[in-house]
Motif scaffolding. Structure first.
Motif, PDB file in Angstrom:
ATOM      1  N   LEU A   7       0.878  -1.164   0.000  1.00 33.42           N
ATOM      2  CA  LEU A   7       0.000   0.000   0.000  1.00 33.42           C
ATOM      3  C   LEU A   7       0.911   1.209   0.000  1.00 33.42           C
ATOM      4  CD1 LEU A   7      -2.751  -0.876   2.622  1.00 33.42           C
ATOM      5  CD2 LEU A   7      -3.017  -0.670   0.153  1.00 33.42           C
ATOM      6  N   GLU A   8       0.588   2.197  -0.830  1.00 33.44           N
ATOM      7  CA  GLU A   8       1.475   3.349  -1.003  1.00 33.44           C
ATOM      8  C   GLU A   8       0.695   4.654  -1.055  1.00 33.44           C
ATOM      9  OE1 GLU A   8       4.366   0.663  -3.899  1.00 33.44           O
ATOM     10  OE2 GLU A   8       3.002   2.122  -4.786  1.00 33.44           O
ATOM     11  N   LEU A   9       1.278   5.676  -0.451  1.00 28.74           N
ATOM     12  CA  LEU A   9       0.780   7.040  -0.588  1.00 28.74           C
ATOM     13  C   LEU A   9       1.531   7.683  -1.737  1.00 28.74           C
ATOM     14  CD1 LEU A   9       0.745   7.984   3.183  1.00 28.74           C
ATOM     15  CD2 LEU A   9      -1.267   7.761   1.706  1.00 28.74           C
ATOM     16  N   VAL A  10       0.816   8.307  -2.646  1.00 25.56           N
ATOM     17  CA  VAL A  10       1.413   8.841  -3.870  1.00 25.56           C
ATOM     18  C   VAL A  10       1.230  10.358  -3.914  1.00 25.56           C
ATOM     19  CG1 VAL A  10       1.384   8.718  -6.394  1.00 25.56           C
ATOM     20  CG2 VAL A  10       0.894   6.677  -5.038  1.00 25.56           C
ATOM     21  N   PRO A  11       2.300  11.085  -4.248  1.00 31.36           N
ATOM     22  CA  PRO A  11       2.173  12.545  -4.351  1.00 31.36           C
ATOM     23  C   PRO A  11       1.454  12.974  -5.633  1.00 31.36           C
ATOM     24  CG  PRO A  11       4.458  11.875  -4.709  1.00 31.36           C
ATOM     25  CD  PRO A  11       3.676  10.640  -4.415  1.00 31.36           C
ATOM     26  N   ASP A  12       1.024  14.239  -5.632  1.00 31.83           N
ATOM     27  CA  ASP A  12       0.420  14.820  -6.828  1.00 31.83           C
ATOM     28  C   ASP A  12       1.484  14.952  -7.917  1.00 31.83           C
ATOM     29  OD1 ASP A  12       1.971  17.026  -6.072  1.00 31.83           O
ATOM     30  OD2 ASP A  12       0.255  18.271  -5.550  1.00 31.83           O
ATOM     31  N   HIS A  45       6.680   7.373  -4.274  1.00 35.83           N
ATOM     32  CA  HIS A  45       5.636   7.027  -3.305  1.00 35.83           C
ATOM     33  C   HIS A  45       6.238   6.863  -1.919  1.00 35.83           C
ATOM     34  CE1 HIS A  45       7.307   3.107  -4.473  1.00 35.83           C
ATOM     35  NE2 HIS A  45       7.028   2.760  -3.216  1.00 35.83           N
ATOM     36  N   VAL A  46       5.364   6.819  -0.932  1.00 37.57           N
ATOM     37  CA  VAL A  46       5.723   6.500   0.443  1.00 37.57           C
ATOM     38  C   VAL A  46       5.011   5.199   0.777  1.00 37.57           C
ATOM     39  CG1 VAL A  46       5.622   7.225   2.858  1.00 37.57           C
ATOM     40  CG2 VAL A  46       5.912   8.945   1.050  1.00 37.57           C
ATOM     41  N   SER A  47       5.759   4.130   1.003  1.00 33.79           N
ATOM     42  CA  SER A  47       5.138   2.843   1.324  1.00 33.79           C
ATOM     43  C   SER A  47       4.507   2.895   2.711  1.00 33.79           C
ATOM     44  CB  SER A  47       6.172   1.711   1.289  1.00 33.79           C
ATOM     45  OG  SER A  47       6.628   1.520  -0.026  1.00 33.79           O
ATOM     46  N   ALA A  90      17.503   7.290   0.377  1.00 34.27           N
ATOM     47  CA  ALA A  90      16.118   7.747   0.464  1.00 34.27           C
ATOM     48  C   ALA A  90      16.056   9.095   1.166  1.00 34.27           C
ATOM     49  CB  ALA A  90      15.282   6.715   1.220  1.00 34.27           C
ATOM     50  N   ARG A  91      14.906   9.733   1.024  1.00 34.85           N
ATOM     51  CA  ARG A  91      14.603  10.973   1.732  1.00 34.85           C
ATOM     52  C   ARG A  91      13.561  10.650   2.802  1.00 34.85           C
ATOM     53  NH1 ARG A  91      17.553  15.777   0.534  1.00 34.85           N
ATOM     54  NH2 ARG A  91      17.819  15.953  -1.701  1.00 34.85           N
ATOM     55  N   PRO A  92      13.832  11.023   4.062  1.00 36.01           N
ATOM     56  CA  PRO A  92      12.811  10.813   5.099  1.00 36.01           C
ATOM     57  C   PRO A  92      11.622  11.734   4.879  1.00 36.01           C
ATOM     58  CG  PRO A  92      14.708  11.983   6.002  1.00 36.01           C
ATOM     59  CD  PRO A  92      15.056  11.626   4.585  1.00 36.01           C
ATOM     60  N   HIS A 121       9.505   7.167   3.983  1.00 34.43           N
ATOM     61  CA  HIS A 121      10.566   7.706   3.126  1.00 34.43           C
ATOM     62  C   HIS A 121      10.176   7.594   1.660  1.00 34.43           C
ATOM     63  CE1 HIS A 121      11.406   3.363   3.206  1.00 34.43           C
ATOM     64  NE2 HIS A 121      11.931   3.553   2.006  1.00 34.43           N
ATOM     65  N   VAL A 122      10.897   8.345   0.836  1.00 36.82           N
ATOM     66  CA  VAL A 122      10.798   8.261  -0.618  1.00 36.82           C
ATOM     67  C   VAL A 122      12.146   7.730  -1.102  1.00 36.82           C
ATOM     68  CG1 VAL A 122      10.564   9.558  -2.764  1.00 36.82           C
ATOM     69  CG2 VAL A 122       9.170  10.189  -0.784  1.00 36.82           C
ATOM     70  N   THR A 123      12.125   6.620  -1.799  1.00 39.45           N
ATOM     71  CA  THR A 123      13.361   6.007  -2.290  1.00 39.45           C
ATOM     72  C   THR A 123      13.886   6.762  -3.509  1.00 39.45           C
ATOM     73  OG1 THR A 123      12.687   3.846  -1.460  1.00 39.45           O
ATOM     74  CG2 THR A 123      14.380   3.865  -3.190  1.00 39.45           C
ATOM     75  N   LEU A 124      15.190   7.046  -3.483  1.00 41.98           N
ATOM     76  CA  LEU A 124      15.846   7.699  -4.619  1.00 41.98           C
ATOM     77  C   LEU A 124      16.691   6.724  -5.421  1.00 41.98           C
ATOM     78  CD1 LEU A 124      17.056  11.030  -2.960  1.00 41.98           C
ATOM     79  CD2 LEU A 124      14.882  10.549  -4.109  1.00 41.98           C
TER      80      LEU A 124
END
Length: 171
Positions: A7-12, A45-47, A90-92, A121-124
């Motif tokens: 499940l992931e939160l996704v930015p605009d 995304h943010v898992s 990643a970025r926290p 976090h967002v993985t880079l």
């Protein structure tokens, strides 16, 4: 290791582009980047949770507790190195306490989740050699140079990744 559902939160769109700019900068510097992952479902995304299977109860709670809250604003600031040997860069992601409580309500519905704790976090980049970390940090420092604070991401979507079907489902 079984493929993991998530499940992931996704930015605009603006948030996705801001993260992709970081992916591009790393790639252009000859470093590993999430840009290397060519799958059509690969988006910033943010898992929320990853597991071999996601129980219906978790999906119901996610829809009720998180879906009803969106959109939310998150602050992305700093850098994380996750793992041993080769690392994930990643970025926290900092979220309001209410969002964190709601995510934890979803996570407890998934007994076989991959990680017991949650580090938003967002993985880079994945599989970054430790020797390349200083160069990756320089690349990110250049991108951050004009900002007094971190990047604000507006998280607007909640999705489920089903690796068995190879599909993403918006919740």
């Amino acid at each position: 290791m079984p493929r993991l559902h998530s499940l992931e939160l996704v930015p605009d769109d603006a948030g996705q582009e801001a993260v992709r700019a970081q992916w591009r900068a790393l790639s252009e510097a000859g470093l590993p980047s999430q840009l290397d992952h060519r799958g059509s479902t690969n988006v910033p995304h943010v898992s929320v949770v990853e597991a071999p299977a996601l129980p219906e109860a978790a999906l119901d709670v996610a829809h009720a507790r998180l879906g009803s809250l969106l959109p939310v604003t998150a602050l992305v600031d700093g850098v994380l190195l996750l793992g041993n040997g080769r690392v994930t860069l990643a970025r926290p992601v900092q979220l309001a306490d209410d969002v964190v409580r709601r995510v934890l309500a979803v996570r407890v519905q998934v007994p076989e989740r991959r990680h017991l704790g949650w580090v938003p976090h967002v993985t880079l980049a994945r599989r970054l050699e430790r020797a390349d970390v200083p160069r990756a940090l320089e690349v990110l420092d250049e991108l951050d140079a004009g900002r007094h604070r971190g990047l604000e991401l507006r998280l607007t979507g909640l999705r489920r990744w089903d690796p068995d079907a190879g599909q993403v489902h918006e919740l």
